[in-house]
Design an enzyme around this catalytic site. Structure first.
Site: not given
Lengths: 333, 82
Positions: A122, A258, A289
């Site tokens: 990520c 993020h 996500n």
């Protein structure tokens, strides 16, 4: 001793354009609830996620990347053949070699750029951005394309009630090129390999090939440990990135962390004590996500909706499996 | 100076109030964070981090799961505070 001519690039680098691709299929929590014992209310309260996009078989890592990158190139005002490097960050392209970056570069009509994949979970966008900035300043590429792309639905255990609702698919891309003024700050990045078990793929491909386990590998994480690290340790990293760029929180316009989980985003904002006027990316609500794709996707949406504008000063921070992290301050394209 | 049991319970009550909006008087030794006080697993992490700062104690992730009640947390802090 022979004298080697030094490379010469631009004085500074900037993000020139951004583009995103979200798969056509929108998946509400009700679909997730078909396989886990939970509730829409529980999922929303723990993650802030109401919908996410899942890719169809045709919406491959390559196809999504080409769409997103095509938009980023158009947004930047350059031509594809001017791109000297293509960096693709992904953990969900299931072919080890060749790198998917070369195929994407070819499909975009970029000519013969340097092209390679990176794996930084990520934090992948920040890692790619840092490499691209270095190339532009070094002169090894006048323009560099950074793509974050994931099909995390392929790595989701739909029967795991703690993670089934978290992940989504998509691609985000930016073009990085020369600038007259600094427009990408110093990167504060690093890794904490002693915490490699905190977020991981359940089993290796080798173990799966050998029949152990029978279940296809998926992403798994220690929720509380990740939450603590993401909120409290990453808030420190975000502050370091602001300090390194010489930017105060008051001077900041936009915060694009993020998009892991709304609870993490909310707690980070609180811990960082960001002023009210700072626009915070909350794309996770409808995108889930998407790992390396989440920051450019959120950036694109903020600019498209007018919540952020070109020239705004934005703090971006990615963090995830490794554990790895990367934070920097950028001027939005 | 090390905090007393009462100071710890009072401090935890303030923290739980701040993070989860639970009235301070509801935070009693026998109360379960999740079942009685509606503190979910992520809010529990915030409670733990706030308690660490307030009482100068380290509470590793592995120990957090054992802190089911306010009494468990109070005992832990009493035994581990610097």
């Amino acid at each position: 001793m022979a004298k080697i001519k030094p490379s010469q690039g631009a004085a500074y680098a900037r993000i020139m354009g951004v583009g995103g691709y979200r798969p056509t299929r929108v998946v509400p929590n009700e679909v997730i609830l078909e396989k886990i014992d939970s509730s829409d209310e529980w999922i929303r309260s723990r993650s802030g996620i109401s919908t996410r996009h899942w890719a169809s078989p045709e919406e491959t890592v390559s196809a999504m990347s080409v769409e997103a990158a095509g938009k980023a190139i158009a947004d930047s005002g350059i031509r594809a053949e001017q791109i000297g490097a293509v960096i693709v960050s992904t953990v969900s392209h299931f072919k080890q070699t060749p790198a998917i970056a070369t195929e994407i570069a070819d499909k975009l009509g970029t000519g013969r750029p340097a092209a390679f994949d990176i794996s930084a979970g990520c934090a992948g966008f920040g890692y790619g951005l840092t490499l691209a900035k270095g190339m532009v300043i070094d002169g090894s590429a006048e323009y560099a394309l950074v793509i974050g792309v994931e099909r995390l639905s392929d790595l989701t255990d739909f029967e795991d009630r703690s993670t089934a609702f978290l992940f989504g698919d998509g691609a985000g891309a930016v073009v990085v090129g020369p600038a007259k003024e600094p427009a990408i700050g110093p990167t504060v990045w690093g890794s904490e390999g002693d915490k490699s078990e905190t977020i991981k793929q359940t089993d290796s491909w080798e173990a799966y090939r050998n029949g152990r386990p029978e279940k296809f590998p998926a992403l798994t994480q220690e929720g509380q440990a990740v939450f603590r690290w993401a909120v409290f340790e990453m808030a420190k990293v975000a502050q370091q990135a602001l300090d390194a760029a010489g930017i105060t929180a008051d001077e900041l316009d936009v915060f694009i962390p993020h998009q892991a989980n709304m609870r993490i985003i909310d707690s980070m904002v609180k811990t960082l004590k960001l002023p009210e006027h700072v626009t915070v990316a909350r794309d996770v609500e409808t995108t889930g996500n998407t790992s390396a794709a989440s920051i450019p996707l959120a950036m694109e949406r903020l600019l498209a909706t007018g919540e952020a504008k070109s020239g705004d000063t934005a703090l971006v921070i990615g963090f995830g499996a490794g554990l790895v992290y990367a934070a920097t301050v950028v001027t939005l394209p | 100076m090390a905090a007393t049991e009462k100071e710890i319970v009072d401090g935890l009550a303030e923290i739980v109030n701040e993070i989860a909006g639970i009235p301070v008087e509801d935070v009693q030794l026998d109360k379960s964070f999740t079942d009685d006080l509606d503190v979910d697993s992520l809010s529990m992490v915030e409670v733990v981090v706030a308690a660490e700062e307030r009482f100068d104690v380290k509470i590793p992730d592995d120990d957090v799961k054992d802190l089911k009640t306010v009494g468990d947390a109070t005992k832990y802090i009493l035994e581990h505070q610097a």
